[in-house]
Design an enzyme around this catalytic site. Structure first.
Site, PDB file in Angstrom:
ATOM      1  N   GLY A  58      59.861 -22.904  48.801  1.00 56.60           N
ATOM      2  CA  GLY A  58      59.410 -23.031  46.975  1.00 56.60           C
ATOM      3  C   GLY A  58      58.678 -24.048  46.540  1.00 56.60           C
ATOM      4  CG  HIS A  76      50.800 -19.995  51.151  1.00 56.09           C
ATOM      5  ND1 HIS A  76      50.675 -20.667  49.915  1.00 56.09           N
ATOM      6  CD2 HIS A  76      51.455 -21.773  51.434  1.00 56.09           C
ATOM      7  CE1 HIS A  76      50.470 -21.766  49.742  1.00 56.09           C
ATOM      8  NE2 HIS A  76      50.322 -22.795  50.573  1.00 56.09           N
TER       9      HIS A  76
END
Length: 464
Positions: free
Chosen positions: A362, A387
């Site tokens: 994140g 990703h």
């Protein structure tokens, strides 16, 4: 949802628009017109504009087609930028009393920032060996455990690597930076398991319950990888003129896979990928040492095993079924992660029943995810998924619109300890600068190209 474009001609797309999405759509379409592409150019939900290929773009090229190309723009400047996840047998309640001390110790152990220099002793000969051997070098030098290699793409070593194809300038840039985090979106985070969606798969990864502590490391090949890409682009522009390769965007500089330039880049890129794995391995060693110091224990007793290590900026030769036939393809994944399904021969024995773990980092202070690969993803996206969150605003716009003190105060309010080498650059990496990673992950889950397994929440962040 997942976007794909297919092109049979040199159709130069002329989208216009604000932000990173419409320019990215144009880039995806231009990739679809490259020589030797198989099926289509695929964009993942975290897509945004990049150099040449969009970030969040995947394209496969037929190795049997003499016209098929290899493009540095399809890998990116940070070759083998990727994510590694370590588990521990600690829980959040164990961390809280020493959280600030542990965060500071990690910050002291791991060199961060733009000009950071590594703590791992290395001379020019060591660098040559590391470029060739990848994690085998780290194992020989005692920085990793033997099992770490098993839980890494390519076992942490690309065999095509040839250090003689890496320029002296690239080596000069890379030598002092080994074992460093760098700046930008790279980080080391202490994370806590927040939710488990698939208990069986999580158990195979050594994650038994919520509250368990993990460490995520996100970094790449530093200045060495950047220089390898820069050198190759110059060389490939000459190859394009010689071989009369036409592209819609000069940033898509490329060479035929089997040309001298194509092979030189493949060998240098593989060496840079090996450097990145050694880099993450060096930081794994430093993280294990920091935890052992604070908890007066050993990394082994703390169960600091590596769950997996994924690459999301890389080109690799893989075999895939295309129209019922097994084809050998040159896979370009830029801002995209390999996500192989259960029973695939290239994933570790531990994960044969669950599918390959896919690590989705994140943004600073937001959650991360562990996904698993699926058969549907294998057939739809050549075993590829997202990703990360993907940028919503450019770095310049983030600096203009956000106040760095407000960003830091917000993280503190969430109970997240943070150590940053360049505080005034945190606006570039603030959560507001990115898409919502949960939306990205849910889109991939909904499309069936990867399955949600674990959600991780940060409690401490170390950044450049």
């Amino acid at each position: 949802a997942v976007v794909s474009t297919q092109s049979t001609g040199k159709n130069h797309c002329k989208f216009s628009g604000q932000g990173g999405f419409l320019p990215a759509v144009k880039q995806i379409a231009n990739v679809a017109a490259l020589p030797g592409i198989v099926k289509r150019s695929i964009a993942l939900p975290d897509v945004h504009s990049g150099y040449g290929f969009a970030i969040g773009n995947m394209a496969a090229f037929d190795m049997d087609n003499p016209e098929a190309i290899l493009s540095p723009g399809g890998v990116g400047f940070d070759i083998n930028c990727g994510v590694r996840l370590l588990r521990t047998n600690l829980f959040e309640k164990d961390i809280q009393p020493v959280k600030e001390q542990l965060t500071q110790t990690l910050f002291n152990h791991i060199p961060v920032g733009v000009g950071s220099k590594g703590m791992i002793p290395m001379n020019a000969r060591d660098l040559e060996e590391a470029l060739e051997m990848g994690m085998d070098w780290s194992l020989r030098e005692g920085y990793i455990w033997a099992e770490d290699k098993e839980h890494c793409e390519e076992y942490g070593r690309m065999l095509q690597a040839d250090p003689t194809k890496v320029s002296a300038r690239a080596k000069k840039r890379g030598l002092p930076q080994l074992g460093t985090l760098g700046a930008g979106n790279h980080y080391a985070e202490i994370q806590v398991v927040d939710e488990i969606y698939n208990k069986q798969a999580a158990k195979r990864m050594g994650i038994d319950e919520e509250g368990q502590v993990c460490v995520m490391i996100h970094c790449g090949s530093r200045g060495l990888g950047h220089q390898v890409a820069t050198d190759a682009l110059t060389e490939m522009e000459r190859a394009m003129q010689r071989d009369q390769i036409q592209v819609n965007d000069r940033q898509l500089a490329c060479a035929r896979i089997n040309s001298e330039e194509g092979q030189n880049y493949l060998k240098a890129m593989a060496a840079a990928a090996n450097y990145a794995w050694v880099n993450r391995s060096s930081m794994t060693f430093l993280c294990r040492q920091a935890f052992a110091k604070i908890f007066h224990s050993t990394p082994d007793d703390l169960d600091m095993h590596m769950i997996y290590d994924v690459s999301h900026n890389i080109a690799k030769i893989e075999q895939h079924m295309v129209d019922g036939k097994l084809k050998t393809l040159m896979m370009h994944r830029k801002g995209a992660t390999r996500a192989f399904p259960p029973n695939h021969p290239l994933i570790p024995v531990d994960y044969q029943l669950t599918g390959q773990p896919v690590l989705i980092g994140g943004t600073m202070g937001t959650c991360s995810y562990v996904l698993t690969g699926t058969e549907k993803g294998m057939s739809r996206t050549f075993g590829t998924t997202c990703h990360g969150a993907g940028r919503a605003y450019s770095r310049a716009k983030s600096r203009r619109n956000l106040d760095y003190m407000a960003v830091l105060d917000d993280l503190k309010a969430k109970g997240i300890s943070i150590r940053v080498a360049s505080p005034k650059l945190v606006m570039e990496e603030a959560p507001e600068s990115y898409k919502n990673v949960t939306d990205v992950v849910n889109t991939c889950h909904g499309a069936g190209i990867s399955d949600k397994c674990i959600k991780l929440r940060p409690i401490a962040v170390i950044k450049g």
